[in-house]
Design a protein around this motif. Structure first.
Motif, PDB file in Angstrom:
ATOM      1  N   TYR A  84       0.830  -1.201   0.000  1.00 55.33           N
ATOM      2  CA  TYR A  84       0.000   0.000   0.000  1.00 55.33           C
ATOM      3  C   TYR A  84       0.864   1.250   0.000  1.00 55.33           C
ATOM      4  CZ  TYR A  84      -2.965   3.643   1.996  1.00 55.33           C
ATOM      5  OH  TYR A  84      -3.610   4.822   2.245  1.00 55.33           O
ATOM      6  N   PHE A  85       1.874   1.296   0.882  1.00 50.23           N
ATOM      7  CA  PHE A  85       2.745   2.468   0.938  1.00 50.23           C
ATOM      8  C   PHE A  85       3.472   2.676  -0.381  1.00 50.23           C
ATOM      9  CE2 PHE A  85       1.540   3.466   4.890  1.00 50.23           C
ATOM     10  CZ  PHE A  85       2.022   2.729   5.951  1.00 50.23           C
ATOM     11  N   LEU A  86       3.885   1.548  -0.991  1.00 51.15           N
ATOM     12  CA  LEU A  86       4.625   1.686  -2.241  1.00 51.15           C
ATOM     13  C   LEU A  86       3.718   2.169  -3.367  1.00 51.15           C
ATOM     14  CD1 LEU A  86       7.012  -1.368  -2.203  1.00 51.15           C
ATOM     15  CD2 LEU A  86       7.630   1.027  -2.271  1.00 51.15           C
ATOM     16  N   SER A  87       2.525   1.565  -3.424  1.00 57.00           N
ATOM     17  CA  SER A  87       1.674   1.899  -4.561  1.00 57.00           C
ATOM     18  C   SER A  87       1.117   3.300  -4.459  1.00 57.00           C
ATOM     19  CB  SER A  87       0.529   0.891  -4.693  1.00 57.00           C
ATOM     20  OG  SER A  87      -0.427   1.146  -3.689  1.00 57.00           O
ATOM     21  N   VAL A  93      10.267   6.019  -3.664  1.00 57.01           N
ATOM     22  CA  VAL A  93      11.499   5.306  -3.996  1.00 57.01           C
ATOM     23  C   VAL A  93      12.416   6.262  -4.716  1.00 57.01           C
ATOM     24  CG1 VAL A  93      12.449   3.404  -5.315  1.00 57.01           C
ATOM     25  CG2 VAL A  93      10.256   3.142  -4.150  1.00 57.01           C
ATOM     26  N   ASN A  94      13.532   6.598  -4.078  1.00 65.13           N
ATOM     27  CA  ASN A  94      14.482   7.504  -4.729  1.00 65.13           C
ATOM     28  C   ASN A  94      15.889   7.031  -4.410  1.00 65.13           C
ATOM     29  OD1 ASN A  94      14.417   8.069  -2.098  1.00 65.13           O
ATOM     30  ND2 ASN A  94      13.797  10.210  -2.281  1.00 65.13           N
ATOM     31  N   HIS A  95      16.874   7.931  -4.590  1.00 63.94           N
ATOM     32  CA  HIS A  95      18.270   7.513  -4.394  1.00 63.94           C
ATOM     33  C   HIS A  95      18.505   7.073  -2.951  1.00 63.94           C
ATOM     34  CE1 HIS A  95      18.028  11.696  -3.138  1.00 63.94           C
ATOM     35  NE2 HIS A  95      19.123  11.495  -2.398  1.00 63.94           N
ATOM     36  N   GLU A  96      17.730   7.671  -2.011  1.00 61.74           N
ATOM     37  CA  GLU A  96      17.946   7.283  -0.616  1.00 61.74           C
ATOM     38  C   GLU A  96      17.566   5.823  -0.375  1.00 61.74           C
ATOM     39  OE1 GLU A  96      15.997   9.954   1.991  1.00 61.74           O
ATOM     40  OE2 GLU A  96      17.121  11.683   1.252  1.00 61.74           O
ATOM     41  N   THR A  97      16.618   5.321  -1.180  1.00 59.84           N
ATOM     42  CA  THR A  97      16.239   3.918  -0.997  1.00 59.84           C
ATOM     43  C   THR A  97      17.416   3.002  -1.273  1.00 59.84           C
ATOM     44  OG1 THR A  97      14.103   4.590  -1.894  1.00 59.84           O
ATOM     45  CG2 THR A  97      14.471   2.247  -1.532  1.00 59.84           C
ATOM     46  N   ILE A  98      18.133   3.284  -2.389  1.00 63.45           N
ATOM     47  CA  ILE A  98      19.299   2.453  -2.702  1.00 63.45           C
ATOM     48  C   ILE A  98      20.306   2.522  -1.556  1.00 63.45           C
ATOM     49  CG2 ILE A  98      20.996   1.945  -4.442  1.00 63.45           C
ATOM     50  CD1 ILE A  98      18.444   2.116  -5.803  1.00 63.45           C
ATOM     51  N   ALA A  99      20.570   3.773  -1.084  1.00 64.98           N
ATOM     52  CA  ALA A  99      21.517   3.925   0.032  1.00 64.98           C
ATOM     53  C   ALA A  99      21.045   3.119   1.234  1.00 64.98           C
ATOM     54  CB  ALA A  99      21.654   5.407   0.387  1.00 64.98           C
ATOM     55  N   ALA A 100      19.719   3.213   1.528  1.00 63.87           N
ATOM     56  CA  ALA A 100      19.194   2.487   2.686  1.00 63.87           C
ATOM     57  C   ALA A 100      19.375   0.990   2.522  1.00 63.87           C
ATOM     58  CB  ALA A 100      17.711   2.829   2.892  1.00 63.87           C
TER      59      ALA A 100
ATOM     60  N   VAL B  73      11.503   6.369  11.165  1.00 62.28           N
ATOM     61  CA  VAL B  73      10.126   6.597  10.695  1.00 62.28           C
ATOM     62  C   VAL B  73       9.710   8.040  10.958  1.00 62.28           C
ATOM     63  CG1 VAL B  73       7.738   5.999  11.186  1.00 62.28           C
ATOM     64  CG2 VAL B  73       9.414   4.203  10.887  1.00 62.28           C
ATOM     65  N   ILE B  74      10.033   8.541  12.159  1.00 69.13           N
ATOM     66  CA  ILE B  74       9.610   9.905  12.486  1.00 69.13           C
ATOM     67  C   ILE B  74      10.303  10.912  11.585  1.00 69.13           C
ATOM     68  CG2 ILE B  74       9.840  11.681  14.243  1.00 69.13           C
ATOM     69  CD1 ILE B  74       9.044   9.695  16.311  1.00 69.13           C
ATOM     70  N   SER B  75      11.601  10.706  11.324  1.00 66.04           N
ATOM     71  CA  SER B  75      12.296  11.661  10.465  1.00 66.04           C
ATOM     72  C   SER B  75      11.760  11.567   9.040  1.00 66.04           C
ATOM     73  CB  SER B  75      13.798  11.402  10.498  1.00 66.04           C
ATOM     74  OG  SER B  75      14.076  10.165   9.911  1.00 66.04           O
ATOM     75  N   TYR B  76      11.350  10.371   8.579  1.00 65.08           N
ATOM     76  CA  TYR B  76      10.725  10.275   7.264  1.00 65.08           C
ATOM     77  C   TYR B  76       9.419  11.049   7.226  1.00 65.08           C
ATOM     78  CZ  TYR B  76       8.917   8.416   2.949  1.00 65.08           C
ATOM     79  OH  TYR B  76       8.422   8.304   1.671  1.00 65.08           O
ATOM     80  N   ILE B  77       8.616  10.903   8.312  1.00 66.60           N
ATOM     81  CA  ILE B  77       7.334  11.617   8.334  1.00 66.60           C
ATOM     82  C   ILE B  77       7.571  13.116   8.308  1.00 66.60           C
ATOM     83  CG2 ILE B  77       5.321  12.112   9.763  1.00 66.60           C
ATOM     84  CD1 ILE B  77       5.475   9.235  10.735  1.00 66.60           C
ATOM     85  N   TRP B  78       8.584  13.595   9.062  1.00 59.92           N
ATOM     86  CA  TRP B  78       8.819  15.032   9.113  1.00 59.92           C
ATOM     87  C   TRP B  78       9.334  15.576   7.782  1.00 59.92           C
ATOM     88  CZ3 TRP B  78      11.608  15.151  14.474  1.00 59.92           C
ATOM     89  CH2 TRP B  78      10.636  15.146  15.484  1.00 59.92           C
ATOM     90  N   SER B  79      10.048  14.723   7.020  1.00 59.61           N
ATOM     91  CA  SER B  79      10.570  15.231   5.752  1.00 59.61           C
ATOM     92  C   SER B  79       9.709  14.804   4.580  1.00 59.61           C
ATOM     93  CB  SER B  79      12.000  14.760   5.556  1.00 59.61           C
ATOM     94  OG  SER B  79      12.065  13.364   5.670  1.00 59.61           O
ATOM     95  N   TYR B  80       8.474  14.326   4.829  1.00 63.99           N
ATOM     96  CA  TYR B  80       7.631  13.859   3.717  1.00 63.99           C
ATOM     97  C   TYR B  80       7.253  14.990   2.786  1.00 63.99           C
ATOM     98  CZ  TYR B  80       3.943  11.476   1.195  1.00 63.99           C
ATOM     99  OH  TYR B  80       3.186  10.937   0.203  1.00 63.99           O
ATOM    100  N   HIS B  82       8.948  17.376   1.759  1.00 66.74           N
ATOM    101  CA  HIS B  82       9.980  17.577   0.738  1.00 66.74           C
ATOM    102  C   HIS B  82      10.029  16.416  -0.251  1.00 66.74           C
ATOM    103  CE1 HIS B  82      11.646  21.039   2.791  1.00 66.74           C
ATOM    104  NE2 HIS B  82      11.532  20.346   3.922  1.00 66.74           N
ATOM    105  N   LEU B  83       9.773  15.198   0.280  1.00 61.30           N
ATOM    106  CA  LEU B  83       9.880  14.022  -0.585  1.00 61.30           C
ATOM    107  C   LEU B  83       8.718  13.904  -1.547  1.00 61.30           C
ATOM    108  CD1 LEU B  83      11.049  11.446   2.063  1.00 61.30           C
ATOM    109  CD2 LEU B  83      12.359  12.221   0.115  1.00 61.30           C
TER     110      LEU B  83
END
Lengths: 252, 92
Positions: A84-87, A93-100, B73-80, B82-83
């Motif tokens: 669900y989150f992906l779709s 999904v960006n460059h940070e995903t690869i890094a992660a 997770v929290i830092s992802y939510i806070w920077s959403y 921008h993303l």
């Protein structure tokens, strides 16, 4: 001016303070000992922490869903959420995903490889700490037990007090007896000396009296012998001697 | 309400997992939202987590990894916000 106000209000405030409640001899303004009693000794630390599956999800989540969905329920829920989150691109999904992905794979590899060794090392450190504390505790317990043994021994020794006191009493009695006898001897000697002195004195006196009397009698006798009596006595003696010689000649 | 009488447990003393869904707003309204109350809640939560996962003889990986995951997770939510601009499709 404000200070004057405070000074004016102070007595009224003090009077309105709660009167202290006398509990026995304690003056307390609030009840004591209201919290629960704390455990002593402290309960030991739990062996293992709460169960966590895959290092991220607590076990309670799986147990919560088990009655309704069985074993695969939580996994299906997780997969569904991820898809669900992906779709919906809630997770982008960006460059940070690869890094992660790279970072996470390295971390997981490191944990899988060195995890047990690090855990053993940490456990060894913990064991050493606990062993030290335990050693202190056992040492103090042993010291106290030794002290208890000593104490019991002292108590046993106290029972032998009566013998000690008897021996001491005997000693003292002997000392007293010896002292008494010595003094008795001294007294006897002294008295004997004085009596001897008196006896010697009397003897001496009698002796001197005798001598003096003998001398005096001799002197007076010698003085009383007149020359005429001397001549008479001498001639009488000669006559007697002649008679004696005659009788001796007669018998012989 | 029947809840206040049942089993002699007041609504405000019940734990969150025992509260039924319909009573959730009233339960939330009864919580202590003063700064002292919030601080107390934070302290209680921290203590619960600490005594359960960290203050044990053989602590595992899960104790800190959950904290780090929560931070991620929290830092992802806070920077959403921008993303959002890096999404690949405009309509989902």
């Amino acid at each position: 001016m404000l200070s004057r106000l405070v000074l004016r209000a102070a007595p009224a405030a003090l009077r309105s303070l709660q009167r202290p409640v006398t509990v026995g001899v304690l003056h307390a303004t609030r009840p004591l000992h209201t919290s629960k009693q704390h455990l002593a000794p402290l309960p030991p630390l739990p062996e293992k922490g709460g169960e966590v599956r895959y290092g991220l999800i607590p076990e309670e989540y799986f147990q919560f869903l088990y009655p309704k969905t069985g074993v695969t329920g939580p996994y299906v829920l997780g997969t569904g959420l991820i898809l669900y989150f992906l779709s919906k691109e809630i997770y982008v999904v960006n460059h940070e995903t690869i890094a992660a992905i790279c970072i996470l794979s390295v971390i997981i590899y490191g944990i899988k490889k060195f995890g047990p060794e690090v855990a053993a090392f940490a456990d060894k450190l913990n064991e050493e700490k606990i062993a030290k504390a335990q050693a202190v505790k056992t040492e103090s317990i042993e010291g106290l037990e030794a002290a208890i043994e000593q104490e019991k021994k002292e108590q046993w020794r106290v029972e032998g007090r009566s013998y000690l006191f008897d021996a001491k009493r005997n000693n003292i009695a002997m000392l007293l007896e010896t002292n008494y006898r010595e003094r008795l001897l001294t007294v006897y000697n002294e008295v004997k000396k004085r009596l001897d002195y008196q006896v010697a004195l009397q003897n001496l006196k009698r002796q001197k009296e005798q001598e003096h009397m003998i001398q005096w009698v001799e002197k007076s006798v010698v003085q009383s012998i007149t020359p005429q009596q001397q001549k008479e006595s001498i001639s009488k003696c000669i006559l007697d001697l002649k008679m004696l010689s005659k009788s001796a000649q007669a018998t012989a | 309400m029947c809840v206040s009488l049942s089993a002699a447990v007041l609504l405000k003393d019940m734990k969150l997992l025992d509260v039924k869904l319909g009573q959730l707003p009233s339960w939330l309204a009864m919580r202590d939202f003063t700064p002292g109350g919030i601080l107390g809640a934070i302290r209680r939560g921290y203590n619960r987590y600490y005594t359960k996962y960290i203050d044990v003889r053989k602590g595992g990986l899960g104790g800190i990894s959950m904290v780090l995951a929560g931070y991620v997770v929290i830092s992802y939510i806070w920077s959403y916000s921008h993303l959002k601009h890096e999404r690949r499709r405009k309509y989902h």
